[in-house]
Scaffold this motif. Structure first.
Motif, mmCIF file in Angstrom:
data_model
loop_
_atom_site.group_PDB
_atom_site.id
_atom_site.type_symbol
_atom_site.label_atom_id
_atom_site.label_comp_id
_atom_site.label_asym_id
_atom_site.label_seq_id
_atom_site.Cartn_x
_atom_site.Cartn_y
_atom_site.Cartn_z
ATOM 1 N N ALA A 25 2.110 -36.244 11.698
ATOM 2 C CA ALA A 25 0.992 -36.575 11.042
ATOM 3 C C ALA A 25 0.164 -37.787 11.870
ATOM 4 O O ALA A 25 -0.973 -37.689 12.153
ATOM 5 C CB ALA A 25 1.121 -36.929 9.848
ATOM 6 N N LEU A 42 1.639 -32.670 6.159
ATOM 7 C CA LEU A 42 2.519 -33.394 7.318
ATOM 8 C C LEU A 42 2.938 -34.802 6.690
ATOM 9 O O LEU A 42 4.341 -35.160 6.714
ATOM 10 C CB LEU A 42 1.937 -33.586 8.600
ATOM 11 C CG LEU A 42 1.875 -32.323 9.401
ATOM 12 C CD1 LEU A 42 1.340 -32.356 10.660
ATOM 13 C CD2 LEU A 42 3.156 -31.553 9.606
ATOM 14 N N PHE A 43 2.038 -35.526 6.073
ATOM 15 C CA PHE A 43 2.473 -36.556 5.665
ATOM 16 C C PHE A 43 3.480 -36.607 4.438
ATOM 17 O O PHE A 43 4.369 -37.331 4.165
ATOM 18 C CB PHE A 43 1.213 -37.518 5.013
ATOM 19 C CG PHE A 43 1.280 -38.812 4.361
ATOM 20 C CD1 PHE A 43 1.718 -39.904 5.345
ATOM 21 C CD2 PHE A 43 1.559 -38.982 3.175
ATOM 22 C CE1 PHE A 43 1.936 -41.115 4.712
ATOM 23 C CE2 PHE A 43 1.769 -40.240 2.470
ATOM 24 C CZ PHE A 43 1.963 -41.524 3.664
ATOM 25 N N TRP A 80 7.945 -36.167 10.364
ATOM 26 C CA TRP A 80 6.788 -35.607 10.051
ATOM 27 C C TRP A 80 5.751 -36.488 9.838
ATOM 28 O O TRP A 80 4.599 -36.192 9.966
ATOM 29 C CB TRP A 80 6.803 -34.633 8.677
ATOM 30 C CG TRP A 80 7.741 -33.609 8.644
ATOM 31 C CD1 TRP A 80 8.964 -33.189 8.208
ATOM 32 C CD2 TRP A 80 7.332 -32.452 9.557
ATOM 33 N NE1 TRP A 80 9.337 -31.894 8.497
ATOM 34 C CE2 TRP A 80 8.627 -31.309 9.422
ATOM 35 C CE3 TRP A 80 6.357 -32.025 10.264
ATOM 36 C CZ2 TRP A 80 8.822 -29.972 10.046
ATOM 37 C CZ3 TRP A 80 6.393 -30.563 10.943
ATOM 38 C CH2 TRP A 80 7.549 -29.828 10.761
ATOM 39 N N TRP A 81 6.140 -37.708 9.611
ATOM 40 C CA TRP A 81 5.169 -38.773 9.617
ATOM 41 C C TRP A 81 4.712 -39.218 11.129
ATOM 42 O O TRP A 81 3.335 -39.286 11.124
ATOM 43 C CB TRP A 81 5.733 -40.242 9.163
ATOM 44 C CG TRP A 81 5.595 -40.399 7.573
ATOM 45 C CD1 TRP A 81 4.872 -39.369 6.840
ATOM 46 C CD2 TRP A 81 6.542 -40.949 6.682
ATOM 47 N NE1 TRP A 81 5.041 -39.801 5.509
ATOM 48 C CE2 TRP A 81 6.331 -40.574 5.406
ATOM 49 C CE3 TRP A 81 7.468 -41.599 6.922
ATOM 50 C CZ2 TRP A 81 6.865 -41.103 4.532
ATOM 51 C CZ3 TRP A 81 8.407 -42.327 5.803
ATOM 52 C CH2 TRP A 81 7.937 -41.944 4.584
ATOM 53 N N VAL A 82 5.476 -38.816 12.159
ATOM 54 C CA VAL A 82 5.044 -39.059 13.426
ATOM 55 C C VAL A 82 4.151 -38.021 13.882
ATOM 56 O O VAL A 82 3.067 -38.313 14.327
ATOM 57 C CB VAL A 82 6.270 -39.040 14.353
ATOM 58 C CG1 VAL A 82 5.813 -39.136 15.724
ATOM 59 C CG2 VAL A 82 7.151 -40.552 13.975
ATOM 60 N N GLY A 104 6.639 -35.780 5.378
ATOM 61 C CA GLY A 104 7.313 -36.882 5.968
ATOM 62 C C GLY A 104 8.406 -37.838 5.188
ATOM 63 O O GLY A 104 9.176 -38.469 5.227
ATOM 64 N N HIS A 161 11.666 -35.982 5.801
ATOM 65 C CA HIS A 161 11.991 -36.260 7.198
ATOM 66 C C HIS A 161 10.825 -36.874 7.768
ATOM 67 O O HIS A 161 9.794 -36.581 8.000
ATOM 68 C CB HIS A 161 12.542 -35.099 8.046
ATOM 69 C CG HIS A 161 13.478 -35.360 8.968
ATOM 70 N ND1 HIS A 161 13.082 -35.872 10.171
ATOM 71 C CD2 HIS A 161 14.771 -35.069 8.870
ATOM 72 C CE1 HIS A 161 13.921 -36.057 10.909
ATOM 73 N NE2 HIS A 161 15.085 -35.557 10.353
ATOM 74 N N PRO A 162 11.180 -38.309 8.213
ATOM 75 C CA PRO A 162 10.256 -39.180 9.082
ATOM 76 C C PRO A 162 9.814 -38.698 9.988
ATOM 77 O O PRO A 162 8.434 -39.113 10.418
ATOM 78 C CB PRO A 162 10.997 -40.464 9.067
ATOM 79 C CG PRO A 162 12.404 -40.527 8.377
ATOM 80 C CD PRO A 162 12.489 -39.034 8.169
#
Length: 87
Positions: free
Chosen positions: A26, A12-13, A22-24, A16, A19-20
């Motif tokens: 993670a 998921l990182f 995915w950081w959320v 990211g 698309h940001p």
């Protein structure tokens, strides 16, 4: 299980960067894993659950003792007044 969770977090990182959001995802997964997925205090989940139960019962017993001791005189006065009114 922990290894799969770790791999999922890394993937998921990595997503990211595309698309940001995915950081959320993670970050939420890391927070959930550390907050709710950690081991109990004693290492075993049964022991941790029992210890939480015992701590909760001790707090409740302390609260009950404190509350009853604090208001016992008022309850006795009210009972006395009620008996005097009836009798």
């Amino acid at each position: 299980m922990f290894v799969l969770l770790l791999v999922l977090i890394v993937v998921l990182f990595g997503f990211g960067f595309l698309h940001p959001i995915w950081w959320v995802a993670a970050a939420v997964l890391v927070f959930g894993a550390t907050r709710y997925g950690g081991r109990g205090r004693g290492g075993g989940s049964d022991f941790g659950e029992y210890q939480d139960y015992r701590d909760r019962r001790e707090r409740q017993d302390r609260w009950d003792r404190r509350y009853s001791r604090q208001h016992r005189a008022r309850w006795n006065r009210e009972d006395r007044r009620d008996r005097e009114r009836r009798g």
